[in-house]
Design a protein around this motif. Sequence first.
Motif, short mmCIF file in Angstrom:
data_model
loop_
_atom_site.label_atom_id
_atom_site.label_comp_id
_atom_site.label_asym_id
_atom_site.label_seq_id
_atom_site.Cartn_x
_atom_site.Cartn_y
_atom_site.Cartn_z
N GLU A 133 22.09 -1.77 6.06
CA GLU A 133 22.62 -1.69 7.42
C GLU A 133 21.73 -2.40 8.44
N PHE A 134 20.42 -2.37 8.19
CA PHE A 134 19.46 -2.97 9.13
C PHE A 134 18.45 -3.81 8.37
N LEU A 135 18.25 -5.03 8.84
CA LEU A 135 17.20 -5.90 8.31
C LEU A 135 16.22 -6.19 9.45
N PHE A 136 14.96 -5.75 9.28
CA PHE A 136 13.91 -6.00 10.27
C PHE A 136 13.07 -7.19 9.79
N VAL A 137 12.94 -8.18 10.64
CA VAL A 137 12.28 -9.43 10.25
C VAL A 137 11.00 -9.64 11.05
N ASP A 138 9.87 -9.74 10.35
CA ASP A 138 8.60 -10.07 10.99
C ASP A 138 8.46 -11.59 11.00
N THR A 139 7.89 -12.13 12.07
CA THR A 139 7.82 -13.57 12.27
C THR A 139 6.40 -14.01 12.60
N PRO A 140 6.10 -15.29 12.39
CA PRO A 140 4.75 -15.77 12.71
C PRO A 140 4.53 -15.90 14.21
N PRO A 141 3.29 -15.73 14.68
CA PRO A 141 2.99 -15.86 16.10
C PRO A 141 2.81 -17.32 16.52
N SER A 142 3.80 -18.14 16.27
CA SER A 142 3.73 -19.55 16.62
C SER A 142 5.15 -20.12 16.62
N VAL A 143 5.30 -21.26 17.26
CA VAL A 143 6.61 -21.92 17.30
C VAL A 143 6.81 -22.69 16.01
N ARG A 144 7.70 -22.21 15.18
CA ARG A 144 8.01 -22.85 13.91
C ARG A 144 9.52 -23.05 13.81
N PRO A 145 9.97 -24.08 13.08
CA PRO A 145 11.42 -24.28 12.92
C PRO A 145 12.11 -23.07 12.32
N GLU A 146 11.39 -22.35 11.44
CA GLU A 146 11.99 -21.18 10.79
C GLU A 146 12.37 -20.11 11.81
N LEU A 147 11.59 -19.98 12.88
CA LEU A 147 11.87 -18.97 13.88
C LEU A 147 13.19 -19.25 14.58
N ARG A 148 13.49 -20.50 14.82
CA ARG A 148 14.78 -20.86 15.43
C ARG A 148 15.93 -20.44 14.53
N THR A 149 15.75 -20.62 13.22
CA THR A 149 16.79 -20.21 12.26
C THR A 149 17.00 -18.71 12.32
N LEU A 150 15.92 -17.96 12.31
CA LEU A 150 16.01 -16.50 12.33
C LEU A 150 16.67 -15.99 13.61
N ARG B 111 0.82 -1.22 0.00
CA ARG B 111 0.00 0.00 0.00
C ARG B 111 0.85 1.27 0.00
N ARG B 112 2.15 1.12 0.17
CA ARG B 112 3.03 2.28 0.25
C ARG B 112 3.31 2.87 -1.13
N GLN B 113 3.49 4.18 -1.16
CA GLN B 113 3.98 4.83 -2.37
C GLN B 113 5.51 4.84 -2.37
N ASP B 114 6.10 5.04 -1.20
CA ASP B 114 7.55 5.01 -1.06
C ASP B 114 8.02 3.56 -1.06
N GLN B 115 9.03 3.25 -1.83
CA GLN B 115 9.53 1.87 -1.92
C GLN B 115 10.61 1.59 -0.87
N GLU B 116 10.87 2.55 -0.02
CA GLU B 116 11.82 2.37 1.08
C GLU B 116 11.07 2.47 2.41
N PRO B 117 11.46 1.64 3.38
CA PRO B 117 12.46 0.58 3.35
C PRO B 117 12.07 -0.52 2.36
N ALA B 118 13.05 -1.13 1.74
CA ALA B 118 12.79 -2.16 0.75
C ALA B 118 12.26 -3.43 1.40
N LEU B 119 11.33 -4.08 0.71
CA LEU B 119 10.85 -5.39 1.14
C LEU B 119 11.62 -6.43 0.35
N VAL B 120 12.33 -7.30 1.05
CA VAL B 120 13.20 -8.27 0.38
C VAL B 120 12.69 -9.70 0.59
N ARG B 121 13.21 -10.59 -0.24
CA ARG B 121 12.91 -12.01 -0.11
C ARG B 121 14.21 -12.76 0.16
N ILE B 122 14.18 -13.63 1.15
CA ILE B 122 15.33 -14.48 1.46
C ILE B 122 14.81 -15.88 1.75
#
Length: 213
Positions: free
Chosen positions: A79-96, A50-61
């Motif tokens: 310089e900074f990567l902010f990571v949103d995570t699911p509200p549950s215990v998932r193996p991916e969260l341990r990696t992050l 919904r943003r008009q500004d493309q910064e901060p960039a949304l990336v895929r990893i």
Amino acid sequence: MHVVVVASQKGGAGKTSLIRSLAVATHQAGHATALLDTDPQGSLTSWWNRRQDQEPALVRIELADFAAGVERLASAGIEFLFVDTPPSVRPELRTLLGHASIAVVPVRPSPDDLDAVGDTLALIEDAGCPFLFVLTQAKPRTRLQLQAVMALAKHGKLAPTVIHDRTDFPTAAITGRAVTEIEPETIAAREVKDVLDYVLTQLRKGSGKAQAE
């Protein structure tokens, strides 16, 4: 590059609202900033679209190749990567958490949310990740807020500024913005900036300690 993972096993803690607010404020402070959405609900992605500004960039990893993805972003000048995570215990969260510079744990001042903190802390401590709490969606000057501050302070560092429940946050989100972009001097914007200052201070302390070791 600093990897800031915002994690909470309790839904409705204001996790996505906090991460986009902090990321935008970091970008506004002149730092090259990126966002990563690992929550299947995709709320952060929907907001960014919904943003008009493309910064901060949304990336895929790809999480299976997370370390290499972080290296690529760092090489690109992020310089900074902010990571949103699911509200549950998932193996991916341990990696992050295993790759995080710091974990930010938003908590609402309610008995249910305070009870749920233990599960999140167990994951963070298992990963050996530095962390701090942020009290979110609080009602001003309530006994619950004071009780939550006292309870959280026993378990770890707590940001001294509370993010209160204000209509500024959803109002800004409607157009894919953050409160610091609409009215930079509102109380809501100041709370976000103060919390960001605290996060950055903890990151600097962590970097200094790592260099000393």
